[in-house]
Design a protein around this motif. Structure first.
Motif, PDB file in Angstrom:
ATOM      1  N   ILE A  13      39.416   7.492  57.077  1.00  0.00           N
ATOM      2  CA  ILE A  13      38.881   7.902  55.768  1.00  0.00           C
ATOM      3  C   ILE A  13      38.430   6.684  54.969  1.00  0.00           C
ATOM      4  N   LEU A  14      39.259   5.642  54.953  1.00  0.00           N
ATOM      5  CA  LEU A  14      38.894   4.429  54.214  1.00  0.00           C
ATOM      6  C   LEU A  14      37.649   3.771  54.810  1.00  0.00           C
ATOM      7  N   LEU A  15      37.555   3.750  56.134  1.00  0.00           N
ATOM      8  CA  LEU A  15      36.373   3.163  56.769  1.00  0.00           C
ATOM      9  C   LEU A  15      35.119   3.984  56.463  1.00  0.00           C
ATOM     10  N   ALA A  16      35.254   5.310  56.450  1.00  0.00           N
ATOM     11  CA  ALA A  16      34.100   6.159  56.129  1.00  0.00           C
ATOM     12  C   ALA A  16      33.644   5.947  54.692  1.00  0.00           C
ATOM     13  N   LEU A  17      34.618   5.846  53.772  1.00  0.00           N
ATOM     14  CA  LEU A  17      34.254   5.585  52.378  1.00  0.00           C
ATOM     15  C   LEU A  17      33.651   4.191  52.230  1.00  0.00           C
ATOM     16  N   GLY A  18      34.201   3.223  52.975  1.00  0.00           N
ATOM     17  CA  GLY A  18      33.653   1.866  52.908  1.00  0.00           C
ATOM     18  C   GLY A  18      32.246   1.795  53.456  1.00  0.00           C
ATOM     19  N   ARG A  19      31.959   2.601  54.482  1.00  0.00           N
ATOM     20  CA  ARG A  19      30.611   2.592  55.044  1.00  0.00           C
ATOM     21  C   ARG A  19      29.595   3.169  54.067  1.00  0.00           C
ATOM     22  N   GLN A  20      30.048   4.041  53.173  1.00  0.00           N
ATOM     23  CA  GLN A  20      29.144   4.607  52.172  1.00  0.00           C
ATOM     24  C   GLN A  20      29.197   3.853  50.846  1.00  0.00           C
ATOM     25  N   SER A  21      29.968   2.767  50.819  1.00  0.00           N
ATOM     26  CA  SER A  21      30.107   2.000  49.580  1.00  0.00           C
ATOM     27  C   SER A  21      28.794   1.325  49.201  1.00  0.00           C
ATOM     28  N   LYS A  22      28.646   1.086  47.911  1.00  0.00           N
ATOM     29  CA  LYS A  22      27.472   0.382  47.410  1.00  0.00           C
ATOM     30  C   LYS A  22      27.684  -1.120  47.356  1.00  0.00           C
ATOM     31  N   LEU A  23      28.911  -1.567  47.673  1.00  0.00           N
ATOM     32  CA  LEU A  23      29.194  -2.999  47.714  1.00  0.00           C
ATOM     33  C   LEU A  23      28.779  -3.541  49.079  1.00  0.00           C
ATOM     34  N   PRO A  24      27.851  -4.460  49.148  1.00  0.00           N
ATOM     35  CA  PRO A  24      27.305  -4.912  50.442  1.00  0.00           C
ATOM     36  C   PRO A  24      28.362  -5.488  51.381  1.00  0.00           C
ATOM     37  N   ILE A  25      29.320  -6.264  50.848  1.00  0.00           N
ATOM     38  CA  ILE A  25      30.309  -6.905  51.711  1.00  0.00           C
ATOM     39  C   ILE A  25      31.184  -5.849  52.377  1.00  0.00           C
ATOM     40  N   TYR A  44      29.307  16.165  43.682  1.00  0.00           N
ATOM     41  CA  TYR A  44      29.496  14.875  43.017  1.00  0.00           C
ATOM     42  C   TYR A  44      29.114  14.976  41.535  1.00  0.00           C
ATOM     43  N   GLU A  45      28.023  15.651  41.261  1.00  0.00           N
ATOM     44  CA  GLU A  45      27.574  15.784  39.872  1.00  0.00           C
ATOM     45  C   GLU A  45      28.536  16.632  39.068  1.00  0.00           C
ATOM     46  N   ALA A  46      29.107  17.674  39.688  1.00  0.00           N
ATOM     47  CA  ALA A  46      30.082  18.497  38.981  1.00  0.00           C
ATOM     48  C   ALA A  46      31.334  17.693  38.648  1.00  0.00           C
ATOM     49  N   ALA A  47      31.762  16.836  39.582  1.00  0.00           N
ATOM     50  CA  ALA A  47      32.925  15.990  39.305  1.00  0.00           C
ATOM     51  C   ALA A  47      32.638  15.013  38.177  1.00  0.00           C
ATOM     52  N   SER A  48      31.437  14.454  38.174  1.00  0.00           N
ATOM     53  CA  SER A  48      31.074  13.529  37.093  1.00  0.00           C
ATOM     54  C   SER A  48      31.019  14.238  35.742  1.00  0.00           C
ATOM     55  N   SER A  49      30.545  15.478  35.761  1.00  0.00           N
ATOM     56  CA  SER A  49      30.465  16.220  34.495  1.00  0.00           C
ATOM     57  C   SER A  49      31.838  16.529  33.920  1.00  0.00           C
ATOM     58  N   LEU A  50      32.853  16.546  34.780  1.00  0.00           N
ATOM     59  CA  LEU A  50      34.221  16.767  34.307  1.00  0.00           C
ATOM     60  C   LEU A  50      34.882  15.484  33.831  1.00  0.00           C
ATOM     61  N   GLY A  51      34.190  14.359  33.948  1.00  0.00           N
ATOM     62  CA  GLY A  51      34.731  13.084  33.502  1.00  0.00           C
ATOM     63  C   GLY A  51      35.596  12.386  34.532  1.00  0.00           C
ATOM     64  N   LEU A  52      35.513  12.802  35.778  1.00  0.00           N
ATOM     65  CA  LEU A  52      36.327  12.178  36.819  1.00  0.00           C
ATOM     66  C   LEU A  52      35.649  10.903  37.321  1.00  0.00           C
ATOM     67  N   ASN A  53      36.459   9.890  37.558  1.00  0.00           N
ATOM     68  CA  ASN A  53      35.903   8.667  38.127  1.00  0.00           C
ATOM     69  C   ASN A  53      35.700   8.829  39.624  1.00  0.00           C
ATOM     70  N   TRP A  97      37.270   7.643  42.364  1.00  0.00           N
ATOM     71  CA  TRP A  97      38.398   7.937  43.239  1.00  0.00           C
ATOM     72  C   TRP A  97      38.951   9.333  42.995  1.00  0.00           C
ATOM     73  N   LYS A  98      39.011   9.750  41.736  1.00  0.00           N
ATOM     74  CA  LYS A  98      39.510  11.098  41.453  1.00  0.00           C
ATOM     75  C   LYS A  98      38.561  12.159  41.984  1.00  0.00           C
ATOM     76  N   SER A  99      37.273  11.975  41.777  1.00  0.00           N
ATOM     77  CA  SER A  99      36.312  12.956  42.292  1.00  0.00           C
ATOM     78  C   SER A  99      36.321  12.996  43.812  1.00  0.00           C
ATOM     79  N   MET A 100      36.554  11.833  44.447  1.00  0.00           N
ATOM     80  CA  MET A 100      36.551  11.787  45.908  1.00  0.00           C
ATOM     81  C   MET A 100      37.784  12.469  46.490  1.00  0.00           C
ATOM     82  N   PHE A 101      38.947  12.181  45.943  1.00  0.00           N
ATOM     83  CA  PHE A 101      40.185  12.673  46.542  1.00  0.00           C
ATOM     84  C   PHE A 101      40.580  14.066  46.063  1.00  0.00           C
TER      85      PHE A 101
END
Length: 405
Positions: free
Chosen positions: A215-227, A299-308, A310-314
């Motif tokens: 799960i962490l590797l999958a999230l890291g592969r979709q991360s916006k941080l290049p490193i 994702y947009e629904a989670a953002s509209s609820l004010g979730l950051n 990690w909260k929206s992801m998990f």
């Protein structure tokens, strides 16, 4: 003018044939086995095949077999049947390997704790899930390591625990100990572990660690941080580009070359790390497929609820993504369980290697010895893999609520 709408039949309707049954055994057979001429031919060929295969299998496994309690002479006199007496005689080696016989109570406790913790964890309606999870993922590994590895605890005859432990048969002696001193939980190196014990330990640890790492590797592969994204992609693609046997070979032969002089890592730990890292790379791609199946609206629904993030992801995205890829996750678990047979590369005797070792034993030499041993290993592997498959299908049916109204 009035219209007479009444109608009275003056003649009886002729008898009609009964309607064809739409349920029951015969209806199911007509629909699934004899619906077309092609289906009928295939069904007939299948029945002929079963009549050709089942009798020899029955004769080998049951009809001409020698069951526990028989002797090697009985097995040699019945070359067309399985020698289950051989399996019954060597079953302890198949389960424990070279683990000391006087210390069998320790892996037995580990097996009992594993069953007592994992069954409530997998059952959905059992309460205290958080406590159960802490016991299984935190307490159980520590207790299991202490029990299996041992601490060379010595007990003297004047100790208050001597009578209790001696009565339970948990004390043993060893050459070189002072007189009146007994050993409790003597140290057992991992080189003496083997059989089903090794297979289950590697499987449970690998399954428990590969999913969160994937799960962490999958999230890291979709991360916006290049490193982070680059590191995750490099790890996943590198591990997936080589077979597991190569990873185990590297862990056994190449890894010690990079360690400081005098430092070594236990072979069993190397096998666990190699299997876990290998499976986590494949698990990452399975989880990534589930994440890509989730619509942008979630994702947009989670953002509209004010979730950051990690909260929206998990709390919103990951539960839906994992539900979509349950078959792929369990498929990796089954592959991991079967791939434990490759740990012989690092010198560990898993179940299959234990069977192979005893198949060369001369005291049970017979025409069916090897076939019976490998058949026993196949039955054990099939039982565990089939159980995981059935459980995953049950979980899928239970969670299949996304599109129900």
């Amino acid at each position: 003018m009035t219209i007479d709408t009444a109608y009275v039949r003056t003649e009886m309707v002729s008898a009609q044939p009964a309607p064809r049954r739409t349920s029951g055994t015969w209806a199911w057979m007509r629909k699934n086995l004899f619906a077309t001429p092609t289906d009928t031919v295939l069904t007939a060929l299948g029945v002929i095949f079963l009549f050709w295969v089942i009798p020899p299998l029955y004769n080998f496994f049951v009809g001409h077999a020698v069951f526990p309690g028989g002797t090697v002479e009985d097995c040699r006199a019945s070359p067309d049947g399985a020698c289950w007496a051989y399996i019954g005689s060597e079953i302890e080696f198949f389960i424990y390997g070279f683990y000391p016989m006087a210390e069998y109570w320790r892996p037995n406790i580990v097996f009992a704790l594993l069953a007592a913790l994992i069954i409530p964890l997998l059952a959905p309606r059992v309460p205290f899930k958080r406590t159960n999870a802490v016991l299984f993922f935190v307490v159980f590994p520590i207790v299991s390591f202490i029990l299996l590895n041992g601490l060379d605890i010595r007990v003297t005859e004047d100790s208050p625990l001597f009578g209790l432990l001696s009565g339970m048969g948990l004390l043993s002696t060893r050459f070189g100990l002072p007189e009146g001193t007994w050993l409790f939980m003597q140290y057992v190196p991992t080189e003496q572990w083997g059989g089903l014990l090794v297979t289950l330990i590697i499987s449970v640890v690998g399954i428990s660690l590969s999913l969160p790492m994937g799960i962490l590797l999958a999230l890291g592969r979709q991360s916006k941080l290049p490193i982070i994204k680059t590191l995750c992609i490099a790890f996943i693609e590198l591990v997936r580009a080589v077979p597991l046997i190569t990873v185990l070979f590297m862990a056994s032969i190449m890894l010690p070359l990079f360690l400081p002089v005098g430092m070594s890592i236990d072979k069993f730990l190397r096998a666990i790390v190699g299997v876990t890292l290998f499976t986590s790379a494949y698990m990452a791609e399975v989880v990534r497929g589930g994440l890509q199946a989730i619509g942008r609206g979630q994702y947009e629904a989670a953002s509209s609820l004010g979730l950051n993030y990690w909260k929206s992801m998990f709390f919103i995205v990951l539960p839906q993504a994992l539900k979509h890829v349950i078959p792929g996750i369990v498929n990796n678990f089954i592959s991991l369980f079967k791939d434990t047979s490759l740990v012989y590369i690092v010198g560990m005797k898993d179940l299959l290697e234990a069977v192979k070792t005893k198949n060369d034993a001369l005291e049970w030499a017979s025409a069916s010895q090897s076939i019976t041993g490998y058949a026993f290993a196949a039955i054990v592997f099939w039982t565990f893999c089939f159980s995981m498959s059935r459980y995953s299908m049950w979980v899928e049916r239970r969670l299949d609520t996304g599109y129900k109204r």
